[in-house]
Design a protein around this motif. Structure first.
Motif, PDB file in Angstrom:
ATOM      1  N   ALA A   1       0.596   1.516 -18.977  1.00 17.30           N
ATOM      2  CA  ALA A   1       0.371   2.904 -19.402  1.00 17.30           C
ATOM      3  C   ALA A   1      -0.099   3.747 -18.229  1.00 17.30           C
ATOM      4  O   ALA A   1       0.316   4.913 -18.067  1.00 17.30           O
TER       5      ALA A   1
ATOM      6  N   GLN B   1      -1.170   1.173 -29.224  1.00 22.04           N
ATOM      7  CA  GLN B   1       0.030   1.653 -28.547  1.00 22.04           C
ATOM      8  C   GLN B   1       0.419   3.057 -29.019  1.00 22.04           C
ATOM      9  O   GLN B   1       1.547   3.498 -28.754  1.00 22.04           O
TER      10      GLN B   1
ATOM     11  N   ASN C   1       1.256   6.798 -29.285  1.00 23.90           N
ATOM     12  CA  ASN C   1       1.739   7.746 -28.286  1.00 23.90           C
ATOM     13  C   ASN C   1       0.938   9.042 -28.406  1.00 23.90           C
ATOM     14  O   ASN C   1       1.425  10.064 -28.879  1.00 23.90           O
TER      15      ASN C   1
ATOM     16  N   ARG D   1      -3.896   3.240 -25.367  1.00 24.79           N
ATOM     17  CA  ARG D   1      -3.793   2.912 -23.943  1.00 24.79           C
ATOM     18  C   ARG D   1      -3.400   4.147 -23.138  1.00 24.79           C
ATOM     19  O   ARG D   1      -3.814   4.310 -21.995  1.00 24.79           O
ATOM     20  N   LYS D   2      -2.615   5.012 -23.738  1.00 26.34           N
ATOM     21  CA  LYS D   2      -2.207   6.243 -23.064  1.00 26.34           C
ATOM     22  C   LYS D   2      -3.424   7.119 -22.757  1.00 26.34           C
ATOM     23  O   LYS D   2      -3.480   7.768 -21.709  1.00 26.34           O
TER      24      LYS D   2
END
Length: 204
Positions: free
Chosen positions: A16, A152, A154, A174-175
């Motif tokens: 990421a 995960q 977005n 994680r982003k």
């Protein structure tokens, strides 16, 4: 143009971070991992790959050549890896370090969720705390991350807590963690010598 070394480049947080650095900066990336064949393909001429083992000092030291910032998202013998990172950075005169550990190392997560965290990673917590202690005592310009349970999703949606504050949320993308790392790399004074929790705000 800054050169960022990403240790543990095949990890999900590191992936990421790689994507975020490529999208949001013009920095050059040095990706460090045991097996380069495990990396996804990145269509960028700003990437160089360095194979090595983070528990091998010579490998870590070699990876520090010609870099400005180190982002470490590793696992396993994190205390040993922290020692080698600190030693190599000092040897190569690299100052800025972003180091990922785990929530719960200071018993800072309240309530039932805090108990769940302790049950899930009880064996690792002393090792991760020792690694954080090594970084804090290193004399480097560091920021330690203690992210919540990683997703995960977005999305970029996070809040920061300090070392002496109770942890707030239960998860974070994680982003989002990657964005904090990129922001620090772009502004090295941000969260300087801080040990921060990162979580998605709980909506009331």
């Amino acid at each position: 143009m800054a050169r960022v070394l990403i240790l543990g480049a095949n990890g999900e947080v590191s992936k990421a971070a790689i994507n975020s650095f490529l999208e949001n900066t013009s920095f050059t990336l040095r990706l460090f991992l045991r097996d380069a064949n495990r990396l996804p393909y990145y269509a960028s001429d700003r990437i160089r790959v360095r194979e090595g083992d983070a528990t091998n000092y010579e490998d870590v030291s070699h990876a520090m050549n010609d870099v400005d910032i180190v982002f470490a998202s590793l696992s396993g013998e994190l205390d040993k890896e922290a020692q080698y990172i600190v030693k190599a950075m000092k040897e190569k005169n690299v100052k800025r370090l972003i180091f990922v550990t785990a929530l719960g190392i200071y018993d800072e997560v309240p309530g039932e969720y805090g108990e769940w965290v302790k049950q899930q990673i009880a064996e690792m917590l002393p090792i991760y705390k020792k690694a954080a202690d090594i970084i804090e005592q290193s004399g480097l310009d560091y920021t330690i991350f203690r992210p919540a349970k990683l997703t995960q999703m977005n999305e970029v949606d996070y809040e920061i807590t300090q070392k002496n504050e109770p942890f707030k949320g239960k998860e974070v993308s994680r982003k989002s963690v990657a964005e904090v790392a990129v922001n620090i790399a772009k502004n090295p004074e941000l969260h300087l010598n801080k040990n921060i929790g990162i979580n998605k705000p709980i909506k009331e």
